[in-house]
Design an enzyme around this catalytic site. Structure first.
Site, short mmCIF file in Angstrom:
data_model
loop_
_atom_site.label_atom_id
_atom_site.label_comp_id
_atom_site.label_asym_id
_atom_site.label_seq_id
_atom_site.Cartn_x
_atom_site.Cartn_y
_atom_site.Cartn_z
N ARG A 101 0.89 -1.17 0.00
CA ARG A 101 0.00 0.00 0.00
C ARG A 101 0.92 1.21 0.00
NH1 ARG A 101 -5.42 1.16 3.49
NH2 ARG A 101 -6.14 -0.17 1.80
N HIS A 128 -7.10 0.78 -6.50
CA HIS A 128 -7.35 -0.11 -5.35
C HIS A 128 -8.00 -1.38 -5.90
CE1 HIS A 128 -7.74 -1.39 -1.37
NE2 HIS A 128 -8.62 -0.55 -0.89
N GLN A 131 -9.98 -3.97 -3.75
CA GLN A 131 -11.28 -3.42 -3.38
C GLN A 131 -12.28 -3.62 -4.52
OE1 GLN A 131 -12.24 -1.77 -0.34
NE2 GLN A 131 -14.19 -2.25 -1.27
N ASP A 219 -17.23 7.04 -1.52
CA ASP A 219 -15.99 6.87 -0.76
C ASP A 219 -15.72 8.20 -0.07
OD1 ASP A 219 -13.49 6.05 0.18
OD2 ASP A 219 -12.49 6.19 -1.78
N CYS A 259 -16.45 1.56 0.29
CA CYS A 259 -15.28 0.71 0.56
C CYS A 259 -14.89 0.74 2.04
CB CYS A 259 -14.10 1.15 -0.30
SG CYS A 259 -13.64 2.88 -0.08
N ARG A 287 -13.85 -8.81 0.94
CA ARG A 287 -12.42 -8.50 0.73
C ARG A 287 -11.56 -9.74 0.95
NH1 ARG A 287 -10.40 -3.42 0.91
NH2 ARG A 287 -8.58 -4.63 0.25
N1 CP Z 1 -11.41 -0.39 2.11
C1 CP Z 1 -10.15 -0.46 2.57
O1 CP Z 1 -9.19 -0.61 1.83
O2 CP Z 1 -10.06 -0.33 3.92
P1 CP Z 1 -8.68 -0.16 4.72
O3 CP Z 1 -8.10 1.18 4.31
O4 CP Z 1 -9.07 -0.20 6.16
O5 CP Z 1 -7.77 -1.27 4.33
N1 NVA Z 2 -9.92 6.60 -1.39
C1 NVA Z 2 -9.56 6.15 -0.06
C2 NVA Z 2 -9.83 4.69 0.05
C3 NVA Z 2 -9.55 4.10 1.39
C4 NVA Z 2 -9.78 2.61 1.43
C5 NVA Z 2 -8.11 6.47 0.22
O1 NVA Z 2 -7.27 6.32 -0.69
O2 NVA Z 2 -7.79 6.88 1.33
#
Ligand code: CP
Ligand code: NVA
Length: 302
Positions: A101, A128, A131, A219, A259, A287
């Site tokens: 990430r 993502h 997701q 989101d 999400c 997930r």
């Molecule tokens: N939806 C999602 O990716 O959640 P987290 O940021 O908690 O992993």
């Molecule tokens: N768009 C958000 C998604 C979190 C799961 C972010 O990138 O923070």
């Protein structure tokens, strides 16, 4: 065929369907998915916080017989303590998959160039994909299919929206996005989704977007890494809350996805996210099934 998953557009419709089918199979019988990671390590690097991605991915590795090694930004310091390529080369000495990430999607691209082990995107500024796999699975369960159905994404044309656009394109799911000016899905993403065969529209008015929609998705207005923009974004997105009135303007029986994490009273009202149309908890549970299926697919196709 790529063994990486930096975004959903690396899949083709048949492979995406196979992954979704396997995710559904693994949900009903986790033992039906072979132990493709038996004896193998899987590294997962987190430059940003995570609850769902970290936990679901870690459990998926364990259920496939592998050993997850979770590394936080301060331990690895990608690009600071050593180069991104050297981090990837190091992790590849011990692990059969590297997942990450990251703030900068290009760091994932750099990893793919440095090593031969599969690189999996656990969220970047651009995408993502895990997701999106769970989103498509959730929508497919609820709608009974994806072809010709319509989902309205309300809010920021961000990483989650971009991966959903590619996934929708590959599944024949129509996507309409409603965003304030300056926060739309990038033109390059729209063009690419259309080149993949998708029907994707970018609008400004959320009420126009939800007309005829079978599902509403939103989101956060401020993604991780954009915290300095929060006040400006809250002002720009004020008319984009998914609330009862917006849900009522969609097709009868329309469902709601997010999400997570969610901010009740900002991008969604408590009445919608905690109400009968909401699928956010099955979506979160999916997930795990999506991650397990993706990892199994990477190894079976190796
Ligand atoms: N939806 C999602 O990716 O959640 P987290 O940021 O908690 O992993
Ligand atoms: N768009 C958000 C998604 C979190 C799961 C972010 O990138 O923070």
């Amino acid at each position: 065929m790529t063994r990486n998953l930096l975004d959903v557009d690396e899949l083709d419709p048949a492979r995406l369907t196979r992954i979704l089918d396997r995710a559904a199979l693994g949900r009903s019988d986790p033992h039906a998915v072979p132990q493709v990671l038996a004896g193998l390590g899987v590294a997962a690097v987190f430059e940003k916080p995570s609850a769902r991605t970290r936990t679901s991915f870690e459990m998926a590795v364990v259920e496939l017989g592998g050993h997850p090694v979770i590394l936080h930004a301060d331990e690895v310091q990608m690009g600071k303590r050593e180069s991104v390529a050297d981090v990837a080369r190091t992790l590849a000495c011990y692990c059969a998959v590297i997942a990450a990430r990251v703030f900068d999607h290009e760091n994932l691209v750099a990893m793919t160039a440095a090593v031969d082990v599969p690189i999996v995107n656990l969220l970047s500024d651009r995408a993502h994909p895990l997701q999106a796999l769970a989103d498509l699975l959730t929508l497919r369960d609820h709608l009974g299919g994806l072809e010709g159905r319509r989902v309205a994404f309300i809010g920021d044309g961000n990483n989650v929206a971009a991966s959903l656009a590619y996934g929708a394109a590959l599944c024949g799911l129509e996507l309409v996005v409603a965003s304030p000016h300056g926060y739309e899905l990038p033109d390059a993403v729209i063009d690419h989704a259309r080149n993949l065969g998708g029907t994707v529209e970018q609008l400004t008015d959320p009420y126009d977007a939800v007309r005829g929609a079978d599902a509403l998705y939103t989101d956060v207005w401020t993604s991780m890494g954009q915290e300095d923009e929060r006040a400006a974004r809250n002002a720009m997105f004020a008319a984009y809350t998914v609330d009862d009135a917006l849900l009522a303007a969609a097709n009868p029986g329309a469902c709601f996805l997010h999400c997570l994490p969610a901010h009740r009273g900002e991008e969604v009202s408590a009445s919608v996210i905690d109400g009968p149309a909401s699928l956010v908890w099955p979506q979160a549970a999916n997930r795990l099934h999506a991650a397990r299926a993706l990892l199994a697919d990477l190894f079976e196709e190796a």
